[in-house]
Scaffold this active site. Sequence first.
Site, mmCIF file in Angstrom:
data_model
loop_
_atom_site.group_PDB
_atom_site.id
_atom_site.type_symbol
_atom_site.label_atom_id
_atom_site.label_comp_id
_atom_site.label_asym_id
_atom_site.label_seq_id
_atom_site.Cartn_x
_atom_site.Cartn_y
_atom_site.Cartn_z
ATOM 1 C CG ASN A 22 -1.679 1.261 1.422
ATOM 2 O OD1 ASN A 22 -1.772 2.075 0.501
ATOM 3 N ND2 ASN A 22 -2.245 1.458 2.620
ATOM 4 C CD1 TRP A 23 3.477 1.036 -3.114
ATOM 5 C CD2 TRP A 23 3.534 2.427 -4.876
ATOM 6 N NE1 TRP A 23 4.203 0.424 -4.106
ATOM 7 C CE2 TRP A 23 4.252 1.260 -5.199
ATOM 8 C CE3 TRP A 23 3.429 3.436 -5.830
ATOM 9 C CZ2 TRP A 23 4.862 1.071 -6.439
ATOM 10 C CZ3 TRP A 23 4.036 3.261 -7.067
ATOM 11 C CH2 TRP A 23 4.750 2.087 -7.369
ATOM 12 C CE LYS A 24 -0.024 3.357 4.763
ATOM 13 N NZ LYS A 24 -0.152 3.514 6.210
ATOM 14 C CG HIS A 108 -5.972 2.048 4.900
ATOM 15 N ND1 HIS A 108 -5.577 3.041 5.765
ATOM 16 C CD2 HIS A 108 -4.947 1.165 4.834
ATOM 17 C CE1 HIS A 108 -4.349 2.767 6.190
ATOM 18 N NE2 HIS A 108 -3.946 1.632 5.644
ATOM 19 C CD GLU A 110 -3.038 5.696 6.560
ATOM 20 O OE1 GLU A 110 -2.940 5.774 5.320
ATOM 21 O OE2 GLU A 110 -2.156 5.183 7.281
ATOM 22 C CD GLU A 180 -3.606 -2.234 7.223
ATOM 23 O OE1 GLU A 180 -2.509 -2.528 6.760
ATOM 24 O OE2 GLU A 180 -4.174 -1.160 6.982
ATOM 25 N N GLY A 186 2.250 2.556 10.650
ATOM 26 C CA GLY A 186 3.211 3.638 10.494
ATOM 27 C C GLY A 186 3.879 4.068 11.782
ATOM 28 C CB SER A 222 4.874 -1.497 12.036
ATOM 29 O OG SER A 222 4.487 -0.139 12.211
ATOM 30 N N GLY A 243 2.640 -1.110 4.254
ATOM 31 C CA GLY A 243 2.672 0.310 3.931
ATOM 32 C C GLY A 243 4.082 0.788 3.662
ATOM 33 N N GLY A 244 4.683 1.429 4.647
ATOM 34 C CA GLY A 244 6.000 2.044 4.475
ATOM 35 C C GLY A 244 7.036 1.134 3.832
HETATM 36 P P1 PGA Z 1 2.607 0.460 7.626
HETATM 37 O O1 PGA Z 1 1.155 0.652 6.976
HETATM 38 O O2 PGA Z 1 3.148 -0.862 7.100
HETATM 39 O O3 PGA Z 1 3.407 1.625 7.139
HETATM 40 O O4 PGA Z 1 2.434 0.425 9.091
HETATM 41 C C1 PGA Z 1 0.289 -0.416 6.752
HETATM 42 C C2 PGA Z 1 -0.976 0.102 6.102
HETATM 43 O O5 PGA Z 1 -1.466 1.159 6.502
HETATM 44 O O6 PGA Z 1 -1.527 -0.539 5.168
#
Ligand code: PGA
Length: 258
Positions: A22-24, A108, A110, A180, A186, A222, A243-244
Amino acid sequence: MEGPDSQRQVGSLMRKRLVVGNWKMNGGLAANATLLAAVAGSWKQLPGREIAVCVPYPYLAQAQAALQGTAVGWGAQDVSEHVSGAYTGEVSAGMLAEFGCRYVLTGHSERRQHFGDTDAGVGAKTVAAMRAGLIPIACVGETLAERDGGMTGPVVLRQLDAVLSALAQGAAAPWVLAYEPVWAIGTGRTAAPSEAQEVHATLRARLAAAGMKDVPLLYGGSVKAGNAAALFAMADIDGGLIGGASLDAAEFLAIAAA
Ligand code: PGA
């Protein structure tokens, strides 16, 4: 080598190890080209793995060009619940399908936190994605306050039930559920494998009660190359939503290989 986990059959979607980036809201044409080329060049070394990247909308064509002809899938990070019409700024599932998307994230945290996605809205988006032939990855997860208040189970089940009741209105197609915990996204703070497994078992039981016990269940929050193997070894964790770490090709591929 494929392990026994990779053989678990799930209706029409195999419960093989699924690792989705997930590049966000990150990326740029030049950086994406490097990242996509590295992923496109390495998937053959990862038998038994299903890999995909969920990129920002403007980069779907770039992902499609870089990844078509490989086994790596691509997709988006959100979708409208509507088919078409006067919804300025929205993107429909049919549009995503035109760009070859296999997956799309729905709900998600966010989106829920910053953009007002509701449980019912997430259910509607999940159904809209299925109707266009996409595989929705519906996300659930509790905040730190909810966890500390002993509400993890009720919160994730409430979020899951909204998706299940939307699916009960008619759609029956492959989909994926991602757990999640918001406090792990993050933050560098990952759920311990046993903590994640406990929630996954709760979710699996609810899926089983709905006749969907084999829906793949991803963990996200994470995940790194250093903790992926321990998480993926859990009985009800079928893969990860990354994500990251998905912005770093070597790290992402190491997670996919874990
Ligand atoms: P993260 O994000 O791996 O950076 O914690 C995961 C996500 O939000 O899908």
